[in-house]
Design an enzyme around this catalytic site. Structure first.
Site, short mmCIF file in Angstrom:
data_model
loop_
_atom_site.label_atom_id
_atom_site.label_comp_id
_atom_site.label_asym_id
_atom_site.label_seq_id
_atom_site.Cartn_x
_atom_site.Cartn_y
_atom_site.Cartn_z
N GLU A 1 37.57 37.02 24.13
CA GLU A 1 36.86 36.25 25.14
C GLU A 1 36.87 37.05 26.44
O GLU A 1 37.93 37.49 26.88
CB GLU A 1 37.56 34.91 25.37
CG GLU A 1 37.55 33.98 24.19
CD GLU A 1 38.28 32.67 24.52
OE1 GLU A 1 37.80 31.95 25.41
OE2 GLU A 1 39.31 32.40 23.90
N LYS B 1 46.90 34.25 30.25
CA LYS B 1 45.97 34.63 31.32
C LYS B 1 46.12 33.71 32.52
O LYS B 1 46.01 34.15 33.67
CB LYS B 1 44.54 34.58 30.78
CG LYS B 1 44.24 35.64 29.74
CD LYS B 1 42.85 35.47 29.15
CE LYS B 1 42.61 36.48 28.03
NZ LYS B 1 41.32 36.27 27.35
N ARG C 1 51.12 36.67 15.99
CA ARG C 1 50.86 37.28 17.29
C ARG C 1 52.02 38.17 17.69
O ARG C 1 53.15 38.02 17.21
CB ARG C 1 50.67 36.21 18.37
CG ARG C 1 49.48 35.31 18.14
CD ARG C 1 49.33 34.31 19.28
NE ARG C 1 48.95 34.98 20.52
CZ ARG C 1 48.58 34.32 21.62
NH1 ARG C 1 48.58 33.00 21.64
NH2 ARG C 1 48.23 34.98 22.70
#
Length: 588
Positions: free
Chosen positions: A42, A277, A267
């Site tokens: 993204e 973020k 992950r």
């Protein structure tokens, strides 16, 4: 890592069953039966160390099987997307050493996605809903996770939903007044079947399509379909999307389009940092760091600025491997890979963090000889460079003690010590103290008139030789440490006040007035031909101090790059410590 473990057991192209055999036939015709993967970030922030694993998995799997990998921007949320993120993502992927087969955007397919949404409505598998967010939450069981119920709009006539969808597209609804939902199974245990949202109204211009659209598809609607359009054979993603696999397959089958296979892996995170973020943005906005590329962060631009070689990051990721477990790795393990790479590639230079002048009293004032110094001891392949040696030199203040002791082997009154690469040792005969109680001058005898005796230790030094441009001044020597005091600053039991209260006040120490030998210009010129190039590639080991790189804040005028000097335009050299020489910083 692609030929053992779970990755080795993934299906071959053509091995994923389809709702219609003709879909696979067409897929194989278009791909030639080769692996197709994609890295789909993204564009709403900068990539971090966790993304390095995703990049290596997706690009690496394709490379290992002689396939192709797309870089696809998942740009379906114009509210959070900025051009700077698009540019940084592509640059970072290339910096890590990967070349996308093709750069694509989810927005490339907005027209096609809209047509498929209409097709889904016509198949009575989607409907327009006017419920509020709270109403949807209650239909899904609410906070109590109770029984689920269908929305009153769910069984409205197909033609009515089609007309309402057109009204959404024409901008006749405000944001939140209407959404397109997929008609799935509200009684299914998997939340990914609770009539997911496919389209919503957003009156935000898109960076590519501008004001063409005021409705945008969601991730749940877009991702699997764009994978299908691009003939992805292996949709590799992290384990938080495990539940999404069933809805991914449901939508492909509902529209009778080619269905890729989704496979999930754990992950990657590291200790002593945050990767969210939102939390990174808070650090930047609170001015606790200088920006997204502050070298104390673990965004990939920050690691790059710090001087971490991309090969070391890739080696670390592959060493960690790929499993379905979510892994938080001690950051020291990454540092091991960084040191191993720099030990083989970084030339050695003598540098002084806190210099003090030394006069060799038995040498003539104008004494000047040139010494040849290896770029790496015992490795002729690394080459060599020259440094001047004169009667006045500088050493680091930490290498001198006014009071000697048995366990101290560096310079002290009456003691001999070696100077790196100099034929004879020196013996301290006297020293001066300034008004602040600091040693301001040391006098030594150069022992070239006595039988050579090998000293117990050697220290670094730099000659005072203006005609040879020595020493070279460092404007700032930046020594970075852990940004947070705790390994997991997000753990409320360890840090009850939250991660913003866990900042290490000593995470950055700046030395002004440091010096480095003239060999630094050979290293700079070997990597830079203009100021606009990549300063972080100028990496060196400052002997006994650590590994350092040139920071982007440096100013290196062209005359200094082509070998000439222009005193009117003196360089500004800023160096960042990449990593210490040893894991145990105190011992080092």
């Amino acid at each position: 890592m692609f030929f053992e473990g779970d990755l080795a057991r993934l299906h071959k192209p053509g091995g994923n069953k389809q709702i219609k055999a003709s879909l696979m036939e067409q897929h194989l015709k278009e791909t030639g039966g080769i692996v197709h993967t994609r890295f789909p970030p993204e564009p709403n922030g900068f990539l971090h160390i966790g993304h390095a694993k995703a990049i290596n998995v997706n690009f690496g799997y394709a490379q290992a099987h002689k396939g192709v990998c797309f870089l696809r921007y998942d740009d379906t949320n114009p509210e959070a997307e900025e051009e700077i993120y698009f540019n940084s993502i592509l640059e970072t992927v290339k910096w890590l050493g990967f070349k996308p087969h093709k750069v694509t955007y989810s927005s490339d397919y907005f027209d096609k996605l809209y047509e498929l949404a209409i097709q889904l409505i016509k198949a009575d598998k989607a409907y327009i809903c006017h419920c509020s967010g709270e109403e949807i939450h209650q239909h899904r069981g609410g906070d109590a996770k109770g029984s689920r119920s269908e929305c009153k709009h769910r069984n409205r006539p197909i033609e009515e939903s089609l007309a309402e969808f057109v009204k959404m597209k024409e901008g006749r609804y405000k944001e939140g007044e209407a959404i397109l939902r997929m008609k799935m199974d509200m009684q299914e245990g998997n939340p990914q079947f609770w009539d997911l949202v496919a389209y919503r109204v957003l009156f935000t211009p898109h960076h590519r399509t501008k004001n063409t659209w005021c409705i945008y598809p969601t991730y749940d609607f877009t991702h699997c379909l764009v994978d299908s359009f691009e003939n992805i054979t292996h949709s590799l993603c992290t384990t938080e999307f495990i539940q999404s696999r069933a809805s991914y397959y449901w939508l492909c089958d509902a529209l009778e389009v080619y269905k890729p296979v989704q496979w999930e892996y754990g992950r990657l995170s590291v200790t002593n940092t945050v990767l969210s973020k939102r939390k990174l943005l808070k650090l930047v906005q609170s001015k606790l760091v200088s920006g997204w590329d502050d070298p104390r962060l673990y965004t990939l631009p920050a690691l790059r600025r710090r001087g971490v070689p991309p090969a070391a990051i890739n080696s670390f990721v592959r060493d960690v491997g790929v499993t379905t477990s979510v892994t938080t790795i001690d950051v020291k393990r990454l540092e091991v890979h960084i040191r191993e790479h720099l030990n083989e590639t970084a030339p050695r230079l003598m540098a002084l963090q806190d210099p003090v002048k030394v006069v060799l009293t038995n040498l003539p004032v104008d004494h000047h000889e040139t010494l040849t110094v290896p770029n790496k001891p015992r490795d002729p392949a690394m080459g060599e460079h020259s440094v001047p040696f004169t009667s006045t030199i500088y050493i680091d203040r930490s290498d001198f003690r006014a009071q000697d002791s048995k366990d101290y082997f560096r310079m002290a009154p009456g003691k001999s010590v070696g100077l790196l690469h100099v034929p004879y040792p020196v013996t301290c005969t006297d020293f001066e103290i300034d008004v602040h109680g600091e040693v301001s001058l040391i006098r030594c005898h150069y022992d070239n008139d006595t039988p050579l005796k090998k000293p117990k230790t050697y220290i670094q030094w730099i000659a005072d030789c203006p005609q040879a441009g020595s020493p070279v001044s460092i404007s700032e020597l930046r020594v970075y440490g852990a940004l947070f005091n705790h390994e997991n600053p997000q753990d409320k039991t360890q840090v009850p006040g939250g991660y913003l209260t866990d900042i290490n006040p000593d995470s950055l120490k700046v030395s002004k007035g440091a010096l480095v030998e003239v060999g630094v210009w050979d290293v700079i010129r070997s990597h830079l031909t203009s100021q606009s190039e990549c300063p972080e590639e100028v990496r060196s080991q400052f002997v006994r101090i650590g590994y350092f790189c040139l920071d982007k804040d440096s100013i290196v005028p062209t005359p200094f790059l082509d070998g000439s000097k222009d005193p009117a335009h003196a360089p500004t050299l800023v160096f960042n410590r990449i990593v210490t020489l040893k894991e145990d910083v105190k011992k080092d």
